[in-house]
Design an enzyme around this catalytic site. Structure first.
Site, PDB file in Angstrom:
ATOM      1  N   GLU A 124       0.836  -1.206   0.000  1.00  0.00           N
ATOM      2  CA  GLU A 124       0.000   0.000   0.000  1.00  0.00           C
ATOM      3  C   GLU A 124       0.869   1.253   0.000  1.00  0.00           C
ATOM      4  OE1 GLU A 124      -2.156   2.672   3.255  1.00  0.00           O
ATOM      5  OE2 GLU A 124      -2.045   0.525   3.662  1.00  0.00           O
ATOM      6  N   ASP A 163       0.741   3.860  -3.047  1.00  0.00           N
ATOM      7  CA  ASP A 163       0.394   5.257  -2.799  1.00  0.00           C
ATOM      8  C   ASP A 163       1.401   6.182  -3.473  1.00  0.00           C
ATOM      9  OD1 ASP A 163      -0.943   7.499  -1.154  1.00  0.00           O
ATOM     10  OD2 ASP A 163       1.142   7.621  -0.500  1.00  0.00           O
ATOM     11  N   ASP A 205      -7.107   1.293   0.594  1.00  0.00           N
ATOM     12  CA  ASP A 205      -5.778   0.719   0.832  1.00  0.00           C
ATOM     13  C   ASP A 205      -5.517  -0.452  -0.113  1.00  0.00           C
ATOM     14  OD1 ASP A 205      -5.486   2.540   2.856  1.00  0.00           O
ATOM     15  OD2 ASP A 205      -5.772   1.111   4.488  1.00  0.00           O
ATOM     16  N   GLU A 243      -4.429   0.714  -3.562  1.00  0.00           N
ATOM     17  CA  GLU A 243      -3.027   1.147  -3.549  1.00  0.00           C
ATOM     18  C   GLU A 243      -2.090  -0.049  -3.457  1.00  0.00           C
ATOM     19  OE1 GLU A 243      -3.265   5.608  -1.611  1.00  0.00           O
ATOM     20  OE2 GLU A 243      -3.074   3.901  -0.255  1.00  0.00           O
TER      21      GLU A 243
END
Length: 228
Positions: free
Chosen positions: A47, A51, A120, A123
């Protein structure tokens, strides 16, 4: 995970060389914690990586599309696009919510529909895709899944539950609505906030989110579900 692999190949032409990466991307911390003896990896690190690459790709897209916009305006647009509600929507659009592995408690509490978990997850998938296929494949996936909605502005269609709650309560007279952060958890890059909404000093509902604002919206949404 066989069904997920087939879906990714059919819908996006993606075939993971490293199946463990894909499996890890779809493993929530609650599932890993319930199976500690198996030493299962969860998706928080992926994640973090996803991101970062998403921020880069969306920044590049906005920089190119809006050559006259100032830095502050570009930052606001990017924040709107990559906020958890938007990313959760893209997870649902891809059908990812059907495949995430959750702990029993998280499953029972509605985690499969929770924006913070699904955002989440999206990502984490991008992070796994980056490691397995490289940034160009991630770029192509983002262009196919996200950019058409960004172009149309449909990623912005998120209900303002706080305003709806305020309007509902104030239709019955003057009330004092307050939102308080009651808990913070998670690593620095993936904080999760718990917020309690109270009316005239009486607790009404709770919500969670990756930001205080998102948690407030979740608390207001839960309060509306209770009242309506």
């Amino acid at each position: 995970m066989k069904e997920l692999r087939s879906k990714l190949e059919k819908d996006y032409g993606i075939v993971f060389a490293n199946q463990e990466l894909l499996d890890t991307a779809f493993t929530h911390t609650s599932y890993a914690n319930e199976h500690r003896l198996l030493n299962i990896s969860h998706n928080e690190r992926l994640e973090f990586l996803g991101d970062a690459v998403l921020q880069l790709l969306i920044s590049q897209y906005l920089f190119t599309k809006y050559p006259q916009k100032a830095e502050g305006d570009l930052s606001k647009l990017r924040s709107m696009i990559v906020r958890e509600e938007s990313l959760a929507g893209f997870s649902r659009l891809c059908g990812f919510d059907h495949y995430i592995k959750l702990g029993k408690g998280e499953e029972k509490s509605g985690g499969r529909n929770r924006d913070t978990i699904l955002g989440d997850l999206f990502e984490a998938f991008l992070g796994a895709l980056l490691l397995d296929k490289g940034v160009e494949v991630v770029h192509a996936f983002v262009n196919k899944v996200m950019i058409p909605h960004v172009e149309k502005g449909t990623y912005e269609r998120v209900k303002d539950y706080k305003t709806s709650l305020q309007e509902l309560l104030q239709s019955h007279g003057d009330v004092k609505i307050d939102y308080q952060v009651t808990n913070e958890s998670g690593p620095a890059h993936a904080k999760e906030f718990e917020v309690t909404v109270s009316v005239n000093q009486e607790n009404l509902s709770q919500g969670i989110g990756r930001s205080k604002k998102a948690a407030e919206q979740d608390a207001a949404k839960n309060a509306l579900a209770t009242l309506q």
